[in-house]
Design an enzyme around this catalytic site. Structure first.
Site, PDB file in Angstrom:
ATOM      1  N   ASP A  58       0.881  -1.162   0.000  1.00  0.00           N
ATOM      2  CA  ASP A  58       0.000   0.000   0.000  1.00  0.00           C
ATOM      3  C   ASP A  58       0.916   1.209   0.000  1.00  0.00           C
ATOM      4  OD1 ASP A  58      -1.666   2.119   0.511  1.00  0.00           O
ATOM      5  OD2 ASP A  58      -2.650   1.240   2.256  1.00  0.00           O
ATOM      6  N   ASN A  85       3.169   3.587 -10.649  1.00  0.00           N
ATOM      7  CA  ASN A  85       1.869   3.574 -11.311  1.00  0.00           C
ATOM      8  C   ASN A  85       0.667   3.588 -10.372  1.00  0.00           C
ATOM      9  OD1 ASN A  85      -0.056   2.723 -13.637  1.00  0.00           O
ATOM     10  ND2 ASN A  85      -0.228   1.034 -12.186  1.00  0.00           N
ATOM     11  N   SER A 139       1.802   9.575 -14.668  1.00  0.00           N
ATOM     12  CA  SER A 139       1.013  10.754 -14.337  1.00  0.00           C
ATOM     13  C   SER A 139      -0.306  10.652 -15.091  1.00  0.00           C
ATOM     14  CB  SER A 139       1.795  12.023 -14.694  1.00  0.00           C
ATOM     15  OG  SER A 139       1.052  13.177 -14.417  1.00  0.00           O
ATOM     16  N   TYR A 153      -7.701  15.232  -8.518  1.00  0.00           N
ATOM     17  CA  TYR A 153      -6.872  14.215  -9.180  1.00  0.00           C
ATOM     18  C   TYR A 153      -5.816  14.899 -10.046  1.00  0.00           C
ATOM     19  CZ  TYR A 153      -5.629  10.427 -12.418  1.00  0.00           C
ATOM     20  OH  TYR A 153      -4.942   9.515 -13.195  1.00  0.00           O
ATOM     21  N   LYS A 157      -1.582  14.969  -9.821  1.00  0.00           N
ATOM     22  CA  LYS A 157      -0.699  14.631 -10.934  1.00  0.00           C
ATOM     23  C   LYS A 157       0.178  15.824 -11.322  1.00  0.00           C
ATOM     24  CE  LYS A 157      -2.049  10.358 -11.465  1.00  0.00           C
ATOM     25  NZ  LYS A 157      -1.127   9.240 -11.162  1.00  0.00           N
ATOM     26  N   THR A 189      -9.848  -0.203 -19.696  1.00  0.00           N
ATOM     27  CA  THR A 189      -9.339  -1.081 -18.654  1.00  0.00           C
ATOM     28  C   THR A 189     -10.376  -1.186 -17.537  1.00  0.00           C
ATOM     29  OG1 THR A 189      -7.759  -1.151 -16.810  1.00  0.00           O
ATOM     30  CG2 THR A 189      -8.058   0.955 -17.868  1.00  0.00           C
TER      31      THR A 189
END
Length: 282
Positions: A58, A85, A139, A153, A157, A189
């Site tokens: 984690d 990632n 990113s 978010y 990034k 995905t």
């Protein structure tokens, strides 16, 4: 090229999983880290311990980051490529994002990624012989320009991009460490559903033609137009082989368009208002 050792965070799904699979197919070694190691049971059965080491991690837990890097070094002696990632998104208007949701996401997307960055650089410099390594930061195109509903978010990034630029300027060329901010647009995905936390639409943004409402109503048909995560993985692998990699790699036509538009607009502002600074010393 001899087999390289990869350290991949967030390898359970999406780009992390696709890259893990491709790297193994190419004959390299992977240290796959994720919160639920059992998710990679199929790969564990397929590849021996000399090719794949699966570790619980984690990234919001700083000590776990150090422990997993140490376990990777103990088994393989070095780490050549780190794919930083792990992360997830909170979909909410800036006004409608609860503070705790934003802060928890920053713990993973920024502070977790920052701690992985620092440990990767230490290993590349102090452990690897010969010294060196590649740090591939996943990113986002939102880190170039954040769209509606992804303000926090995108901010995380943006912060990761800034941190990477700073440490890339700080390290000695003799350490042979190469950095790239990978800035993908959307890829198809399961992570789109699994790694996105949505909050209710803020009432003030429910107006007609609201960009927030439109983005929240992403249709299955639109999702099917996205490229597969495996397409991103193939380009990430190719990036890892470049002798002189770019500092930024937008992935996806939308990401390229966002980068070009953002830089063009910024240059236009600099050209138009640069004269305001003509009489300043610095």
């Amino acid at each position: 090229m001899s087999a390289r050792v990869w350290f991949v965070t967030g390898s359970s799904t999406g780009i992390g999983r696709a890259t893990t699979e491709l790297v193994l197919q190419k004959g390299d070694i992977v240290v796959a880290t994720l919160r639920k190691p059992e998710v990679l049971a199929d790969l564990t059965k397929q590849y021996g311990s000399d090719k794949l080491l699966v570790l619980k991690l984690d990234v919001a837990q700083a000590q776990e980051i150090k422990d997993t890097f140490a376990a990777a070094i103990k088994q393989f002696g070095r780490i050549d490529v780190v794919l930083n990632n792990a992360g997830y998104a909170v979909m909410a208007e800036v006004e409608g994002t609860p503070d705790d949701a934003a802060r928890t996401m920053f713990e993973v997307n920024f502070w977790g990624a920052a701690n992985v960055t620092r440990e990767a650089v230490r290993v590349f410099r102090d452990v690897n012989r010969p010294v060196g390594g590649r740090l591939l930061q996943v990113s986002s195109a939102a880190g170039i320009r954040a769209p509606p509903t992804l303000g926090y978010y995108g901010a995380a990034k943006h912060a990761l991009n800034g941190l990477t630029g700073a440490i890339a300027a700080e390290v000695s060329p003799d350490w042979n460490i190469k950095f790239t901010n990978i800035e993908p647009s959307l890829f198809r995905t399961p992570a789109i559903d699994q790694n996105v936390v949505s909050t209710p639409l803020h009432p003030a943004y429910a107006y007609t033609e609201s960009p927030s409402a439109r983005l929240r109503n992403m249709t299955p048909e639109f999702v099917q137009t996205m490229p597969e995560a495996s397409e991103a993985a193939s380009r990430i692998y190719r990036l890892s082989t470049l002798e002189d990699p770019p500092a930024h790699l937008p992935l996806g036509k939308a990401a390229v368009r966002i980068m070009r538009d953002t830089l063009t607009n910024a240059l236009e502002d600099a050209n138009k208002y640069g004269v305001w600074s003509d009489d300043l010393s610095m």
